[in-house]
Design an enzyme around this catalytic site. Structure first.
Site, PDB file in Angstrom:
ATOM      1  N   PRO A  81       0.812  -1.224   0.000  1.00  0.00           N
ATOM      2  CA  PRO A  81       0.000   0.000   0.000  1.00  0.00           C
ATOM      3  C   PRO A  81       0.844   1.272   0.000  1.00  0.00           C
ATOM      4  CG  PRO A  81      -0.101  -1.090   2.138  1.00  0.00           C
ATOM      5  CD  PRO A  81       0.591  -2.033   1.213  1.00  0.00           C
ATOM      6  N   GLU A 108       2.303  -7.166   9.149  1.00  0.00           N
ATOM      7  CA  GLU A 108       2.728  -5.764   9.097  1.00  0.00           C
ATOM      8  C   GLU A 108       3.667  -5.481   7.932  1.00  0.00           C
ATOM      9  OE1 GLU A 108       1.537  -3.260  11.185  1.00  0.00           O
ATOM     10  OE2 GLU A 108       0.162  -4.924  11.567  1.00  0.00           O
ATOM     11  N   ARG A 145      -2.047  -9.669 -20.160  1.00  0.00           N
ATOM     12  CA  ARG A 145      -2.843  -9.266 -21.323  1.00  0.00           C
ATOM     13  C   ARG A 145      -2.005  -8.543 -22.378  1.00  0.00           C
ATOM     14  NH1 ARG A 145      -8.207  -9.312 -21.109  1.00  0.00           N
ATOM     15  NH2 ARG A 145      -8.407  -7.460 -22.425  1.00  0.00           N
ATOM     16  N   ASP A 160      -9.508  -1.920 -24.743  1.00  0.00           N
ATOM     17  CA  ASP A 160      -9.721  -1.890 -23.299  1.00  0.00           C
ATOM     18  C   ASP A 160      -9.680  -0.469 -22.757  1.00  0.00           C
ATOM     19  OD1 ASP A 160     -10.062  -4.567 -22.843  1.00  0.00           O
ATOM     20  OD2 ASP A 160      -7.981  -4.951 -22.325  1.00  0.00           O
TER      21      ASP A 160
END
Length: 240
Positions: A81, A108, A145, A160
């Site tokens: 993150p 963590e 892809r 796309d």
């Protein structure tokens, strides 16, 4: 830490077919194979206290040391993150790599020293998952892809969302009329030039409505500008 979770997901759909056909090669490594204690421990308490466990450095470094020295070391990604945002452009660039390694953290996260092996930290968004396995699978699917031959119809990739900096156009299938809702007449006309122009307007319309930030960054081609003018004319005509 959960190789079966990842391996199971790799058996299905386009990604599964790409692996079985040899278009791409994926090896799922069990981190516990690089531990030496009775319990095959991969995490420990954090120095300084606090809640949660931290992934130990030894298994990651031992895995890294096990890679063949004769071959170029792979590009290493840590789904986190704290990383930069994963985008379609990221997937395009990764598809050019000959080999990659994804370090899957849990709890963590990784001991900071492991990051000395990492080339790139990447995030799917401003949220936290219980582990990196799901983000890894999303990134792997999106990247595959762009590998030639993985998606049978190359037009499917080029149309796309995000491929050309815009969102995808609206899509319809049979029946032409369903519960009082009709497919736009132009899409059933057989006029390919009109269909292409209508899809371009639809793509521009969707981007303006849903992701104006993308539209503001997009350098429009002459054909896209022409489609945008038509779109504005239609909007003004409807308003009158």
């Amino acid at each position: 830490m959960f190789p079966d979770f990842v391996q199971g997901a790799l058996q299905w759909g386009v990604l599964g077919r790409a692996i079985s056909s040899g278009r791409i090669e994926v090896e799922v490594v069990n981190l516990r194979d690089f531990t030496h204690d009775q319990h095959r421990t991969t995490d420990d308490y954090a120095f300084g206290g606090g809640g949660g466990m931290v992934m130990k450095p030894e298994p990651f470094f031992e895995f890294w040391d096990s890679l063949p020295e004769a071959e170029p070391k792979p590009y290493v990604v840590y789904p986190s993150p704290q990383g930069e945002r994963f985008t379609s452009e990221t997937a395009k660039q990764w598809a050019l790599e000959s080999s990659m390694v994804f370090f899957c953290g849990r709890y963590e996260g990784l001991d900071q020293r492991i990051l000395s092996l990492v080339d790139c930290e990447v995030s799917l968004g401003d949220f936290v998952t219980t582990g990196a396995e799901l983000p890894l699978l999303v990134m792997l699917d999106a990247t595959s892809r762009f590998v030639p031959g993985v998606v049978g119809n190359s037009d499917s990739v080029s149309n796309d969302s995000f491929f050309a900096g815009l969102l995808d156009h609206d899509n319809y299938t049979r029946p032409a009329t369903f519960r009082g809702m009709d497919v736009p007449e132009v899409l059933t006309s057989g006029n390919h030039a009109r269909i292409e122009r209508e899809r371009m307007k639809s793509s521009l319309r969707n981007t303006l409505r849903k992701r104006p930030d993308l539209f503001l960054k997009k350098e429009l081609s002459p054909s896209e500008k022409k489609a945008l003018v038509e779109l504005f004319k239609e909007c003004f005509s409807d308003a009158e």
